[in-house]
Write an enzyme that holds these catalytic residues in place. Sequence first.
Site, short mmCIF file in Angstrom:
data_model
loop_
_atom_site.label_atom_id
_atom_site.label_comp_id
_atom_site.label_asym_id
_atom_site.label_seq_id
_atom_site.Cartn_x
_atom_site.Cartn_y
_atom_site.Cartn_z
N HIS A 1 0.82 -1.21 0.00
CA HIS A 1 0.00 0.00 0.00
C HIS A 1 0.86 1.26 0.00
CE1 HIS A 1 0.94 0.89 4.21
NE2 HIS A 1 0.76 -0.41 4.46
N GLU B 1 -1.82 -6.97 7.46
CA GLU B 1 -0.46 -6.77 7.95
C GLU B 1 -0.20 -7.69 9.13
OE1 GLU B 1 2.51 -6.39 7.78
OE2 GLU B 1 2.94 -4.23 7.68
#
Length: 249
Positions: A10, A88
């Site tokens: 990202h 994550e």
Amino acid sequence: MTRKLVLLRHGQSQWNSMNRFTGWVDIGLTEQGHQEATMAGHLMKKEGLEFDVAHTSLLKRAIHTLQDALKALDQDWLPIYKSWRLNERHYGALQGLDKIDTAAKHGEEQVNIWRRSYDIQPPPIDLDDPSHPMRDRRYAALDRKVLPVRESLKNTLERVLPYWNDAIAPQLNDNKTVLISAHGNSLRALYKYLNKESDEKILNVNIPTGIPLLFELSDTLQVVSYRYLGDPDAAQRAAEMVANQGKAK
């Protein structure tokens, strides 16, 4: 005929810009992060990549990066699959802490071990912490036993791998071109798996934000080649910046 897979971390998040441990906390992109995602889309378009399917996590920084990149690619219509398994790494009690302050308190070596080692976990989050994932309705359907309170990179790989085997690998085997928009450590886990990287060498692998990493895979999904799109020197500098985030001033 090779299969094509792109891993895209990202764009810069609000806590990336503040140098904080983020983990499963759902933090949005900065304006720079949106720009990085759009530029990633342009790089993939310049490469002539035509995707068949995209995957992302349940965290908005990865979702919004994918949306921005697909818009720049003019491939907004792609089917998108979302999974918590691409989230994550859970940074436990470190989530929300400033990395430089944490390095000053615990030492750069300890912080680097927490950030980049393979099998060492950070301190756990408390069960009564308001940010515990069991209090987040996006995970309501999951067994609480699978919700992490902390994770090492090894734990993250163990979480990601079933999704790779069940969802992504079959698409690649079907000759589909696949884009994954995810996070530094969930992508490091995949990088380790694909490249058969040793536990020691993965310590020095850093994935920069917003730069597409293109893999070409054989018909048995073995790595034929991989490279960052765009300027390789810029990608190297960006990776070095990631490596330096845990250093005390």
